[in-house]
Write an enzyme that holds these catalytic residues in place. Structure first.
Site, PDB file in Angstrom:
ATOM      1  CG  ASP A   1      -0.202   0.041   2.553  1.00  0.00           C
ATOM      2  OD1 ASP A   1      -0.779   0.538   3.536  1.00  0.00           O
ATOM      3  OD2 ASP A   1       0.973  -0.409   2.610  1.00  0.00           O
TER       4      ASP A   1
ATOM      5  CG  ASP B   1       6.695   1.733   5.516  1.00  0.00           C
ATOM      6  OD1 ASP B   1       5.758   2.357   4.999  1.00  0.00           O
ATOM      7  OD2 ASP B   1       6.523   0.884   6.396  1.00  0.00           O
ATOM      8  CG  ASP B   2       4.039   0.153   1.611  1.00  0.00           C
ATOM      9  OD1 ASP B   2       3.810   1.071   2.424  1.00  0.00           O
ATOM     10  OD2 ASP B   2       3.505  -0.955   1.689  1.00  0.00           O
TER      11      ASP B   2
ATOM     12  CG  ASN C   1       0.458   3.366   4.298  1.00  0.00           C
ATOM     13  OD1 ASN C   1       0.309   3.245   5.511  1.00  0.00           O
ATOM     14  ND2 ASN C   1       1.377   2.706   3.621  1.00  0.00           N
TER      15      ASN C   1
ATOM     16  CB  THR D   1       4.494  -4.209   3.031  1.00  0.00           C
ATOM     17  OG1 THR D   1       4.156  -3.692   1.730  1.00  0.00           O
ATOM     18  CG2 THR D   1       5.670  -5.160   2.919  1.00  0.00           C
TER      19      THR D   1
ATOM     20  CG  ASN E   1       1.412   1.383  14.248  1.00  0.00           C
ATOM     21  OD1 ASN E   1       0.355   0.754  14.158  1.00  0.00           O
ATOM     22  ND2 ASN E   1       2.343   1.374  13.324  1.00  0.00           N
TER      23      ASN E   1
ATOM     24  CD  GLU F   1       0.826  -3.055  11.700  1.00  0.00           C
ATOM     25  OE1 GLU F   1       0.089  -4.034  11.523  1.00  0.00           O
ATOM     26  OE2 GLU F   1       1.080  -2.228  10.814  1.00  0.00           O
ATOM     27  CG  PHE F   2      -2.216   1.242   9.513  1.00  0.00           C
ATOM     28  CD1 PHE F   2      -1.901   0.832   8.223  1.00  0.00           C
ATOM     29  CD2 PHE F   2      -3.332   2.056   9.697  1.00  0.00           C
ATOM     30  CE1 PHE F   2      -2.670   1.244   7.147  1.00  0.00           C
ATOM     31  CE2 PHE F   2      -4.110   2.464   8.630  1.00  0.00           C
ATOM     32  CZ  PHE F   2      -3.773   2.055   7.344  1.00  0.00           C
ATOM     33  CG  ASN F   3       0.115  -3.001   7.398  1.00  0.00           C
ATOM     34  OD1 ASN F   3      -0.368  -2.021   6.837  1.00  0.00           O
ATOM     35  ND2 ASN F   3       1.396  -3.325   7.304  1.00  0.00           N
TER      36      ASN F   3
ATOM     37  CG  HIS G   1       7.139   0.216  10.032  1.00  0.00           C
ATOM     38  ND1 HIS G   1       7.251  -0.070  11.383  1.00  0.00           N
ATOM     39  CD2 HIS G   1       6.761   1.517   9.959  1.00  0.00           C
ATOM     40  CE1 HIS G   1       6.956   1.002  12.086  1.00  0.00           C
ATOM     41  NE2 HIS G   1       6.656   1.986  11.270  1.00  0.00           N
ATOM     42  CG  ASP G   2       5.966  -1.687   4.651  1.00  0.00           C
ATOM     43  OD1 ASP G   2       5.280  -0.851   4.024  1.00  0.00           O
ATOM     44  OD2 ASP G   2       5.563  -2.256   5.691  1.00  0.00           O
TER      45      ASP G   2
HETATM   46  O1  RIB Z   1       2.390  -0.075  10.909  1.00  0.00           O
HETATM   47  C1  RIB Z   1       3.285   0.101   9.842  1.00  0.00           C
HETATM   48  C2  RIB Z   1       2.674  -0.386   8.569  1.00  0.00           C
HETATM   49  O2  RIB Z   1       1.512   0.386   8.273  1.00  0.00           O
HETATM   50  C3  RIB Z   1       3.594  -0.209   7.347  1.00  0.00           C
HETATM   51  O3  RIB Z   1       3.324  -1.203   6.404  1.00  0.00           O
HETATM   52  C4  RIB Z   1       3.191   1.142   6.800  1.00  0.00           C
HETATM   53  O4  RIB Z   1       3.436   1.243   5.384  1.00  0.00           O
HETATM   54  C5  RIB Z   1       1.716   1.122   7.070  1.00  0.00           C
HETATM   55  O5  RIB Z   1       1.086   0.423   5.999  1.00  0.00           O
HETATM   56 CA    CA Z   2       2.768  -0.609   4.087  1.00  0.00          CA
END
Ligand code: RIB
Ligand code: CA
Length: 320
Positions: free
Chosen positions: A16, A20-21, A45, A130, A164, A170-172, A248-249
């Protein structure tokens, strides 16, 4: 084997983009030990239209025009769509503006692309996700055999301590908990690279200073992506004082080719989907007798950056 040189590892990246992707795609494209065989996009994202546009633009900017990009799900399996534009900017790539892509997106839905690509090369392709796991879950529901067809399956997502997106999630995972539950309940082993690991992979001031020596690609692409959030959130501290921004990714792609940089533990991971305060939490049991995941817990930080900076220096040297 090529005269002792191992064959490159084939990676299909579901993502996405995303600051960081984008850096993960740069690593995948730059490492000759990786053959990027496909990119699929998911809403995360930022919305699907933007993550897909970003993937197409990155394909041409980083010169992997031969790699198909297929668009996938724009909505989670259940519930409202959430995004992280407050972290990645409205475009999803922070302040980085790439030329409008010319080449078209693949006409297959990401789910069909995933299934067809994995079916055609059973045991050969390392699937990496990711972003939110919606495409992966839909593909598993449509064709459960993909769990057997992958060479490995790695995600950036979850955590065994804190979140986060919320204190617990965590977001994903938080963006689509139902999809994450389908993924962890499937008949495969998930390499779960969570926040506990990725928050060790910080683009600190020292890293930023070294990356800055890599020339034009670093200054126009790598550093803006690797510092966009930090610049907005480091309360005016000088670069050298930065805690840094987590890439992260990048860790998920790195684990496929450099698992030696990670120390990991088996665990059973279950995804909370109904908790009032814990929806999207990955509940990680390191004592389980029936593990479904490998959870990297420690990163060789110096080794990680030496690897990443080496690959980035190669790409920077090639970048026109
Ligand atoms: O929590 C970090 C993840 O969420 C990473 O993959 C960042 O790109 C967001 O998608
Ligand atoms: Ca990502």
């Amino acid at each position: 084997m090529w005269h002792g040189c191992p064959m490159p590892k084939k990676i299909l990246l579901d993502c996405d983009p995303g600051l960081d992707d984008a850096l993960a795609l740069l690593l995948a494209q730059g490492d000759s030990n990786i053959e990027l065989v496909g990119v699929t996009t998911v809403g995360g994202n930022v919305g699907l239209a933007r993550t897909t546009r970003n993937a197409l633009a990155l394909r041409e900017y980083l010169h992997f025009e031969n790699v198909p990009v297929a668009a996938g799900a724009g909505q989670p399996l259940l519930g409202e769509r959430r995004d992280a534009s407050h972290v990645h900017g409205e475009s999803g790539l922070g302040s980085t503006v790439l030329p409008e892509p010319v080449l078209a997106v693949d006409d297959r839905h990401a789910v069909d692309f995933l299934i067809e690509t994995l079916r055609a090369a059973p045991g050969a392709i390392h699937l990496v996700a990711t972003g939110p796991l919606t495409n992966i879950a839909l593909a598993l529901q449509k064709e459960p055999a993909i769990a057997r067809w992958v060479a490995s399956f790695t995600i950036m997502g979850g955590s065994f301590t804190r979140g986060n997106a919320t204190p617990a999630a965590e977001f994903n995972i938080y963006a689509d908990p139902e999809a994450a539950r389908v993924v962890f309940d499937a008949d495969w082993q998930v390499v779960m690279i969570g926040l506990d690991l990725t928050l060790q992979a910080l683009a600190t001031g020292a890293v930023v200073e070294r990356l800055g020596r890599l020339g034009a690609l670093a200054h126009e692409f790598i550093l803006p992506l690797a510092t966009f959030w930090a610049r907005a959130n480091q309360s005016g501290a000088s670069t050298s004082e930065w805690d840094g921004q987590a890439v992260h990714d990048v860790c998920a792609v790195a684990h496929v080719v450099r698992p030696d940089l990670f120390s990991s533990r088996p665990a059973r991971v279950q995804v909370e989907t109904t908790g009032e305060f814990t929806r999207g939490m990955t509940v990680v049991d390191f004592d389980s007798a029936s593990p479904n995941a490998i959870v990297p817990v420690m990163l060789d930080v110096a080794g990680f950056w030496a690897y990443v900076e080496h690959i980035y220096s190669i790409v920077a040297g090639q970048h026109a």
